[in-house]
Design a protein around this motif. Sequence first.
Motif, PDB file in Angstrom:
ATOM      1  N   UNK A  77       3.140  -9.805   2.856  1.00 60.90           N
ATOM      2  CA  UNK A  77       1.683  -9.904   2.740  1.00 60.90           C
ATOM      3  C   UNK A  77       1.214 -11.347   2.609  1.00 60.90           C
ATOM      4  N   UNK A  78       1.957 -12.135   1.829  1.00 61.83           N
ATOM      5  CA  UNK A  78       1.531 -13.518   1.656  1.00 61.83           C
ATOM      6  C   UNK A  78       1.671 -14.284   2.957  1.00 61.83           C
TER       7      UNK A  78
ATOM      8  N   UNK B 116      -1.623  -1.244  -0.732  1.00 63.73           N
ATOM      9  CA  UNK B 116      -3.009  -1.724  -0.685  1.00 63.73           C
ATOM     10  C   UNK B 116      -3.691  -1.264   0.594  1.00 63.73           C
TER      11      UNK B 116
ATOM     12  N   UNK C 194      -7.755 -22.567  -2.458  1.00 58.84           N
ATOM     13  CA  UNK C 194      -7.347 -21.187  -2.306  1.00 58.84           C
ATOM     14  C   UNK C 194      -6.347 -20.795  -3.375  1.00 58.84           C
TER      15      UNK C 194
ATOM     16  N   UNK D  42     -13.031 -13.261   8.654  1.00 57.18           N
ATOM     17  CA  UNK D  42     -12.223 -12.503   7.702  1.00 57.18           C
ATOM     18  C   UNK D  42     -10.859 -13.162   7.540  1.00 57.18           C
TER      19      UNK D  42
ATOM     20  N   UNK E 215      -6.325  -8.860  -2.185  1.00 61.52           N
ATOM     21  CA  UNK E 215      -5.145  -9.712  -2.127  1.00 61.52           C
ATOM     22  C   UNK E 215      -5.247 -10.918  -3.055  1.00 61.52           C
ATOM     23  N   UNK E 216      -6.439 -11.488  -3.188  1.00 58.41           N
ATOM     24  CA  UNK E 216      -6.553 -12.692  -4.012  1.00 58.41           C
ATOM     25  C   UNK E 216      -7.183 -12.405  -5.365  1.00 58.41           C
TER      26      UNK E 216
ATOM     27  N   UNK F  10       1.502 -13.206   5.937  1.00 64.07           N
ATOM     28  CA  UNK F  10       0.483 -12.822   6.913  1.00 64.07           C
ATOM     29  C   UNK F  10      -0.892 -13.342   6.539  1.00 64.07           C
ATOM     30  N   UNK F  11      -1.072 -13.625   5.255  1.00 61.04           N
ATOM     31  CA  UNK F  11      -2.331 -14.247   4.851  1.00 61.04           C
ATOM     32  C   UNK F  11      -2.363 -15.713   5.269  1.00 61.04           C
TER      33      UNK F  11
ATOM     34  N   UNK G 234      -4.284 -13.681  12.004  1.00 63.80           N
ATOM     35  CA  UNK G 234      -4.247 -13.247  13.396  1.00 63.80           C
ATOM     36  C   UNK G 234      -5.563 -12.580  13.799  1.00 63.80           C
TER      37      UNK G 234
ATOM     38  N   UNK H 291      -2.162 -15.511  -5.066  1.00 66.15           N
ATOM     39  CA  UNK H 291      -2.218 -14.194  -5.720  1.00 66.15           C
ATOM     40  C   UNK H 291      -1.189 -14.124  -6.824  1.00 66.15           C
TER      41      UNK H 291
ATOM     42  N   UNK I 124     -10.492  -7.511   1.655  1.00 65.46           N
ATOM     43  CA  UNK I 124      -9.197  -8.202   1.615  1.00 65.46           C
ATOM     44  C   UNK I 124      -9.151  -9.277   0.523  1.00 65.46           C
TER      45      UNK I 124
ATOM     46  N   UNK J 194     -10.173 -16.426   8.199  1.00 67.09           N
ATOM     47  CA  UNK J 194     -10.329 -17.749   7.588  1.00 67.09           C
ATOM     48  C   UNK J 194     -10.523 -17.647   6.085  1.00 67.09           C
ATOM     49  N   UNK J 195     -11.242 -16.605   5.649  1.00 65.21           N
ATOM     50  CA  UNK J 195     -11.544 -16.465   4.230  1.00 65.21           C
ATOM     51  C   UNK J 195     -10.275 -16.376   3.392  1.00 65.21           C
ATOM     52  N   UNK J 196      -9.213 -15.855   3.996  1.00 64.54           N
ATOM     53  CA  UNK J 196      -7.976 -15.681   3.241  1.00 64.54           C
ATOM     54  C   UNK J 196      -7.200 -16.978   3.109  1.00 64.54           C
ATOM     55  N   UNK J 197      -7.738 -18.067   3.689  1.00 66.67           N
ATOM     56  CA  UNK J 197      -7.103 -19.370   3.512  1.00 66.67           C
ATOM     57  C   UNK J 197      -5.817 -19.553   4.274  1.00 66.67           C
TER      58      UNK J 197
ATOM     59  N   UNK K  35      -3.108  -9.293   5.177  1.00 64.97           N
ATOM     60  CA  UNK K  35      -2.244  -9.660   4.065  1.00 64.97           C
ATOM     61  C   UNK K  35      -2.171  -8.606   2.982  1.00 64.97           C
ATOM     62  N   UNK K  36      -2.495  -7.361   3.329  1.00 64.90           N
ATOM     63  CA  UNK K  36      -2.403  -6.301   2.333  1.00 64.90           C
ATOM     64  C   UNK K  36      -0.991  -5.733   2.330  1.00 64.90           C
TER      65      UNK K  36
ATOM     66  N   UNK L 284       4.698  -9.707  12.561  1.00 65.69           N
ATOM     67  CA  UNK L 284       3.955  -8.467  12.745  1.00 65.69           C
ATOM     68  C   UNK L 284       4.707  -7.502  13.667  1.00 65.69           C
TER      69      UNK L 284
ATOM     70  N   UNK M 209       3.765  -6.251  -8.443  1.00 72.04           N
ATOM     71  CA  UNK M 209       3.070  -5.316  -7.598  1.00 72.04           C
ATOM     72  C   UNK M 209       4.042  -4.501  -6.763  1.00 72.04           C
TER      73      UNK M 209
ATOM     74  N   UNK N 266      -1.672  -5.020   7.328  1.00 67.82           N
ATOM     75  CA  UNK N 266      -0.757  -6.154   7.315  1.00 67.82           C
ATOM     76  C   UNK N 266      -1.421  -7.463   7.763  1.00 67.82           C
ATOM     77  N   UNK N 267      -2.286  -7.394   8.740  1.00 68.91           N
ATOM     78  CA  UNK N 267      -2.899  -8.628   9.235  1.00 68.91           C
ATOM     79  C   UNK N 267      -3.747  -9.299   8.153  1.00 68.91           C
TER      80      UNK N 267
ATOM     81  N   UNK O  64       6.953 -13.263   0.522  1.00 68.37           N
ATOM     82  CA  UNK O  64       6.756 -11.851   0.851  1.00 68.37           C
ATOM     83  C   UNK O  64       5.800 -11.688   2.039  1.00 68.37           C
TER      84      UNK O  64
END
Lengths: 257, 292, 301
Positions: A91-92, B186, C3, A170, A122-123, A94-95, A99, C6, A118, A172-175, B181-182, A58, C12, B178-179, A89
């Motif tokens: 975005x992935x 996006x 999970x 938020x 993203x998903x 950071x998912x 943080x 994507x 999100x 945690x939801x992104x796994x 994951x976008x 980041x 993209x 970014x945090x 990549x």
Amino acid sequence: MEKVVTNPAIVVEELCVEFSGKTVLENVSLTILPAELHVIIGPSGSGKSTLLRAINRLNEFFPNCRTSGLVRIRLDGHLVDIYARDAPPLPELRRRVAMVFQTPAVLPFSIEKNMTMPLKVTLGLRGGELRERMEWALRQVGLWDEVEARLLDEATTLSGGQQQRLCLARALALGPQVLLVDEPTASLDFRATETIEQLLVDLKDRYTIIAVSHSLSQARRLADRLWVLREGRVMQQMNRRQLQDAALFQEIIDNIF
Amino acid sequence: MKKIADRCLVGFAWLSAGMVTLAAVMLVGFLLRRGLASIDGSLFFGETHWLDAVSGRAPVFEGIWPALMGTLYLVLVSSFVSIPVGIASGVYLAEYASKRVRASLGCAVDLLAGTPSIVMGLFGFALILLLRRTLFPQAGTSLALAALCIALLVLPYVIRTTQTALQAIPVHLRILGPVCGLSGLQAIVHILLPVASRGILSGVILAMGRAAEDTAVILLTGVVAQAGMPRGLWERFEALPFRIYYLAAEHQTRRQLDQGFATSLVLLLLTSTLFLTAFMLQRRFEKRWKKW
Amino acid sequence: MPFGRPCGLRLRSKLERCIERILLIATAIAAVAIISILLLLAYFCLPLFTSGELGEVFSRRWQPFAGSYGILPMCAGSFAISLLALFLAFPGAVAICFFVHSLAPAPAAGLLKTLVHFMTGIPTVIYGFVSVFLLVPLMRDWLSAGTGFTLLTAAITLSLLILPTIVLVFQARLERIDPTLTLASAALGFTPIEQVRHVLIPASAQGLLVAAILGFGRAIGDTLISLMLAGNAAQFPVSLFVSIRTLTAHIALVLATDSQSMAYRSVFAAGLVLFLLMGMINLLIQRIGRADNEKTYEKDR
């Protein structure tokens, strides 16, 4: 005495970070184990947050940043060099390495949209699956019962502690596999702090957690392993046993500060 | 001695405030006194029945309905160009452009903003001259040309408000993209633009207001006194501000003059509503970030 | 909890690059527009340079039927009316800024602010229209200034038009320098008017300059007010009560009536002069703004 590390979750080697030519981190090396709660402390300006942000890249969000060294994270069983050319990549990454910040950073939308946007974007989740995931994540942070009836309210109407838990949900939801937590209780009152701390302890079996803390007592309460940072260098590493020994802890801390 | 100078200054400040207020009140009061009585059905539709006029079954000769529609079409068509292009440019300047690109393209935007509207009209006029000499000998001034020139005229407003609204978003919100994951795009679409939407909207409304009030551009690019309802993009048209300008010089009867005042009131109502809405939106948008 | 990964990340990012390019193209439209305006005006002025009629256009007489096409009177008219309007509006606008900022009771300040914003929304043509029937008769009867369509009439109306511009620009500057300074000066025990005199005016000198230049630019660029009120006689502004013609009005008038080629060319020359003038004003503002920015940057460090 130290346990031999066989399956580290994160390995940081000789990490250096500069902002506009000013060195913030210098030769930081550390090994993070899974299923432990790792806490980083240090005076302000010691590079704690920068270290945390180096782990999900980041820092690159801010201008004029230069990073060198090695950061490897175990993703799906393999240690991956996240700064390498063939790294996943951004975005992935950071998912997977989520943080949470010092001040609760909710989006100025509804509670539901904070959670679902999100996930949708993203998903690509939709419909029932989306709702399920939202509910699951909100339950993880113990927020579901509190917000179930008011999902369409603005997220900013929640209390500070609730907002912070929403941010956690938020994430945690992104796994994610790793949770980076930057002074998560700095802006909260006593009760909310307690809730968040308990949450981190509950979550540590399933996620690799690295937290930056501003308080020595909190660090002692939470940490399985503690790093003390000063002027961009790791000064000391302590394990659970050393932390429990009050006299030893005090001595070490006195030596450093 | 000093005290006297201070007093004079304070007095002058009060005087200026009073004078401006007086001027504005006189302006609006005069319009109201002379025009209010004439605002009725016949102002808009003349002798034609309003249903016939609105549905286009019968032409309107005396009323300002065609001019009102002309202005509306003009605003719509020009917005059709200026809003997407303006927002896209604003996004590019705020989110993608490097420092150097931002400075040089920003300079172009400033230049465009500084171009007097009559010069913009002259540009449109010259464009037609050029087209006549080269590709299309039958090209003429028209609604499309006027709308294009107006769009260029108001484009800077949309660009600048979009850019400032985006740049005003604080870092702690900006970092959430970014945090979560976008990717960059996006984050722009799902976080930054929604957050900045109010500021952007105010710019859009401001641009529409400018498009509705401008007279100098359309003067050279296709407005005429008697065109009837706008019939198409390639036809000439009527517009409210031009009608006012025309009536000021060419009114022949008392009735026409009264109609001029009433028309002014209608236009004033239209533009001041737009401008005040934009102003309110802008202020609320600014207040929102002061909390943080 | 499973999970999903994507899908289509590579795709993209290609889409993102594509969209970035589209946005760049949209931004380039402004630049292309400004360049085409310049080129087109220059193109239509070209015959003046090649045929040596340049001196003809930049001469002191406009008598199309006698074959003189000088636009210098219009240049002078534009400058005269704009300077006069600025002279009338500027002190008042600045006073209003200070009034709103520190002298007025809160409700009056709020009211005045809204009023100024409302004034920016009044169409130019309405200022012109009202003046034709309100101010022109006054000038004619009270000052017996001929027909009443004079330099002064137009300048007064124009000053009302540019006043909100000056107020808003200067107000924004004032708000930017404000917080620490007013606090510090209030702590020194300054009264509001002393604050204005000894703190705010010196601290905002550059803002005053920028506001004045922008107000002047707005006045130069305006067409409708001079067209409707200044009488449009192509002569030099020798007194406040003569009727004059501005560059902008000249363009509108000639294109509405004449169709001789020389008159046309004088119009494009007028357009080019206006365009270049505004470009210079813009450059000036940017120069000042940059100096200003650098200064605050130094302070931050």
